[in-house]
Design a protein around this motif. Structure first.
Motif, short mmCIF file in Angstrom:
data_model
loop_
_atom_site.label_atom_id
_atom_site.label_comp_id
_atom_site.label_asym_id
_atom_site.label_seq_id
_atom_site.Cartn_x
_atom_site.Cartn_y
_atom_site.Cartn_z
N GLY A 125 -10.97 2.32 -7.25
CA GLY A 125 -10.06 3.44 -7.46
C GLY A 125 -8.75 3.19 -6.72
O GLY A 125 -8.71 2.40 -5.77
N HIS A 126 -7.68 3.82 -7.19
CA HIS A 126 -6.38 3.68 -6.52
C HIS A 126 -5.68 5.02 -6.41
O HIS A 126 -5.80 5.86 -7.29
CB HIS A 126 -5.46 2.73 -7.30
N CYS B 81 -2.38 2.66 -0.73
CA CYS B 81 -3.58 3.12 -1.41
C CYS B 81 -4.63 3.28 -0.33
O CYS B 81 -4.84 2.37 0.48
CB CYS B 81 -4.04 2.10 -2.45
N PHE C 253 -7.89 3.82 -0.77
CA PHE C 253 -9.25 3.40 -1.13
C PHE C 253 -9.67 2.34 -0.10
O PHE C 253 -8.88 1.46 0.24
CB PHE C 253 -9.28 2.82 -2.54
N HIS D 122 -8.21 -1.46 0.64
CA HIS D 122 -7.05 -1.86 -0.17
C HIS D 122 -5.77 -2.05 0.65
O HIS D 122 -4.99 -2.96 0.39
CB HIS D 122 -6.83 -0.85 -1.31
N MET E 126 -2.22 -3.44 -0.28
CA MET E 126 -1.86 -2.42 -1.27
C MET E 126 -1.01 -1.35 -0.60
O MET E 126 -1.48 -0.27 -0.23
CB MET E 126 -3.12 -1.81 -1.90
CU LIG Z 1 -6.28 0.81 -4.36
#
Ligand SMILES: [Cu+2]
Length: 175
Positions: free
Chosen positions: A92-93, A158, A160, A163, A168
């Protein structure tokens, strides 16, 4: 005769039970249409519109843009689209913009244990300027907010688990 009418009464009762528990059409989540929502854990003033900024996120755990520029106090409408194909549970992001000066190690660590709030750490809500929903493959979300009034560099990431650690993230440059 008697059995038959009993059966009818039973059926009628069954039907009303269904009516009470609600057999109506279920609300379906749109999976592809962009949706506009307010950030889940943020209670700030939300502009009715803003300059559109679009980013994508993918299975390689990268944002398409690692730098966004904005004017101080500018109204923005950031849309994140997850263009990956892996399931939300494993890939998921989201897009979360945090205040300057936040200890990101603590923030990210708390985020990783915040599965119930889609990895947006509720304890840090005052440090979050804006956040999209957590997105599965093909989903997108738009968050509207005012850029900080103080010029500077603001990290977005992000949240998650894992990440941020693999890069990210990006920077909102407020001028
Ligand atoms: Cu992500």
């Amino acid at each position: 005769m008697n059995t038959k009418s009993h059966a009818l009464v039973f059926l009628a009762a069954l039907c009303s039970a269904f009516a009470l528990t609600g057999c109506g059409p279920k609300k379906e989540e749109a999976t592809t249409a962009p949706s506009t929502t307010e950030a889940p854990a943020v209670s700030r003033e939300v502009p009715s519109e803003g300059r559109a900024v679009e980013l994508t996120a993918n299975d390689a755990m990268k944002f398409s843009e690692t730098e966004i520029r904005a004017k101080a106090g500018e109204a923005l409408a950031v849309t994140l689209k997850n263009v990956g194909t892996m399931p939300k549970m494993s890939m998921g992001h989201n897009w979360v913009l945090v205040e300057a000066g936040v200890d990101l190690n603590v923030f990210v660590s708390d985020a990783s244990t915040s599965a119930k709030t889609d990895f947006v750490p509720a304890a840090h809500k005052n440090q979050i300027i804006a956040a999209t929903k957590l997105l599965g493959p093909g989903e997108s979300d738009t968050v509207r907010f005012y850029a900080p009034t103080k010029p500077g560099r603001y990290i977005y990431l992000c949240t998650f688990p894992g990440h941020f650690q693999v890069g990210m993230k990006g920077i909102l440059v407020v001028e």
